[in-house]
Design a protein around this motif. Structure first.
Motif, PDB file in Angstrom:
ATOM      1  N   ASP A   1       0.864  -1.175   0.000  1.00 40.52           N
ATOM      2  CA  ASP A   1       0.000   0.000   0.000  1.00 40.52           C
ATOM      3  C   ASP A   1       0.903   1.228   0.000  1.00 40.52           C
ATOM      4  O   ASP A   1       1.519   1.555   1.021  1.00 40.52           O
ATOM      5  N   PHE A   2       1.020   1.893  -1.152  1.00 42.02           N
ATOM      6  CA  PHE A   2       1.876   3.071  -1.245  1.00 42.02           C
ATOM      7  C   PHE A   2       1.504   4.116  -0.191  1.00 42.02           C
ATOM      8  O   PHE A   2       2.372   4.803   0.345  1.00 42.02           O
ATOM      9  N   ALA A   3       0.213   4.263   0.111  1.00 40.87           N
ATOM     10  CA  ALA A   3      -0.246   5.285   1.053  1.00 40.87           C
ATOM     11  C   ALA A   3       0.309   5.058   2.462  1.00 40.87           C
ATOM     12  O   ALA A   3       0.413   5.997   3.244  1.00 40.87           O
TER      13      ALA A   3
ATOM     14  N   GLY B   1      10.876  18.841  -4.291  1.00 36.14           N
ATOM     15  CA  GLY B   1       9.739  18.750  -5.206  1.00 36.14           C
ATOM     16  C   GLY B   1       9.255  17.337  -5.460  1.00 36.14           C
ATOM     17  O   GLY B   1       8.244  17.145  -6.122  1.00 36.14           O
ATOM     18  N   PHE B   2       9.961  16.333  -4.928  1.00 37.70           N
ATOM     19  CA  PHE B   2       9.615  14.929  -5.152  1.00 37.70           C
ATOM     20  C   PHE B   2       9.285  14.234  -3.834  1.00 37.70           C
ATOM     21  O   PHE B   2       9.922  14.508  -2.813  1.00 37.70           O
ATOM     22  N   ALA B   3       8.327  13.328  -3.861  1.00 36.37           N
ATOM     23  CA  ALA B   3       8.091  12.372  -2.778  1.00 36.37           C
ATOM     24  C   ALA B   3       7.943  11.023  -3.459  1.00 36.37           C
ATOM     25  O   ALA B   3       7.072  10.847  -4.317  1.00 36.37           O
TER      26      ALA B   3
ATOM     27  N   THR C   1      12.072  -2.524 -10.252  1.00 35.63           N
ATOM     28  CA  THR C   1      11.734  -1.551  -9.216  1.00 35.63           C
ATOM     29  C   THR C   1      10.559  -0.737  -9.733  1.00 35.63           C
ATOM     30  O   THR C   1      10.570  -0.283 -10.878  1.00 35.63           O
ATOM     31  N   VAL C   2       9.543  -0.581  -8.890  1.00 33.15           N
ATOM     32  CA  VAL C   2       8.392   0.263  -9.202  1.00 33.15           C
ATOM     33  C   VAL C   2       8.492   1.484  -8.295  1.00 33.15           C
ATOM     34  O   VAL C   2       8.626   1.357  -7.078  1.00 33.15           O
ATOM     35  N   ALA C   3       8.450   2.663  -8.904  1.00 31.94           N
ATOM     36  CA  ALA C   3       8.519   3.917  -8.160  1.00 31.94           C
ATOM     37  C   ALA C   3       7.220   4.689  -8.347  1.00 31.94           C
ATOM     38  O   ALA C   3       6.749   4.847  -9.473  1.00 31.94           O
ATOM     39  N   HIS C   4       6.650   5.155  -7.259  1.00 36.85           N
ATOM     40  CA  HIS C   4       5.451   5.981  -7.282  1.00 36.85           C
ATOM     41  C   HIS C   4       5.884   7.364  -6.807  1.00 36.85           C
ATOM     42  O   HIS C   4       6.330   7.539  -5.667  1.00 36.85           O
ATOM     43  N   TRP C   5       5.813   8.354  -7.693  1.00 36.06           N
ATOM     44  CA  TRP C   5       6.304   9.701  -7.412  1.00 36.06           C
ATOM     45  C   TRP C   5       5.166  10.703  -7.323  1.00 36.06           C
ATOM     46  O   TRP C   5       4.272  10.694  -8.161  1.00 36.06           O
ATOM     47  N   GLU C   6       5.228  11.572  -6.330  1.00 37.12           N
ATOM     48  CA  GLU C   6       4.441  12.799  -6.296  1.00 37.12           C
ATOM     49  C   GLU C   6       5.442  13.897  -6.647  1.00 37.12           C
ATOM     50  O   GLU C   6       6.491  14.004  -6.004  1.00 37.12           O
TER      51      GLU C   6
ATOM     52  N   LEU D   1       1.267  12.812 -10.346  1.00 35.24           N
ATOM     53  CA  LEU D   1       1.506  11.473  -9.816  1.00 35.24           C
ATOM     54  C   LEU D   1       2.045  10.657 -10.977  1.00 35.24           C
ATOM     55  O   LEU D   1       1.425  10.615 -12.048  1.00 35.24           O
ATOM     56  N   VAL D   2       3.198  10.021 -10.754  1.00 42.51           N
ATOM     57  CA  VAL D   2       3.886   9.293 -11.815  1.00 42.51           C
ATOM     58  C   VAL D   2       4.258   7.909 -11.308  1.00 42.51           C
ATOM     59  O   VAL D   2       4.688   7.744 -10.163  1.00 42.51           O
TER      60      VAL D   2
END
Length: 108
Positions: A5-7, A17-19, A29-34, A93-94
């Motif tokens: 769960d990314f959250a 500027g990135f989270a 690798t899977v990256a979830h970026w804000e 969101l990327v």
């Protein structure tokens, strides 16, 4: 099967500027970026193949003299070693998928 769960993951915030939140498997690798509006994505390259999918916002990416502005649901594939960069034109969101896994991201 492993769920996540990314959250519920603590974000990596070491780049202004990135989270980012990361999942690592044996093969990827899977990256979830804000990414905040106006944040530059510095030109860079890495040996990993990268699939980028924009989930929300507007993101401009460039590579090899070409530029693309992505809307939600659109994406780009970068070959390993291919220099690329861009700018978040809106809050974004990327989702990025890297193959092979990003060993450097495992340390974040």
């Amino acid at each position: 099967m492993k769920s996540f769960d990314f959250a519920k993951m603590a974000p990596y915030t070491g780049r202004p500027g990135f989270a980012g939140r990361f999942i690592h498997t044996e093969g990827a690798t899977v990256a979830h970026w804000e990414i905040r509006k106006g944040t530059p994505l510095a030109d860079h390259s890495h040996p990993h193949e990268q699939v980028t999918v924009l989930l929300s916002g507007k993101l401009e990416l460039h590579c090899g003299g070409e530029s693309r502005t992505l809307s939600p649901g659109q994406g780009i594939v970068f070959a390993g070693g291919e220099p690329h960069g861009g700018t978040a034109l809106e809050d974004c969101l990327v989702m990025d998928v890297f193959c092979p896994p990003r060993e450097d991201f495992k340390k974040l």
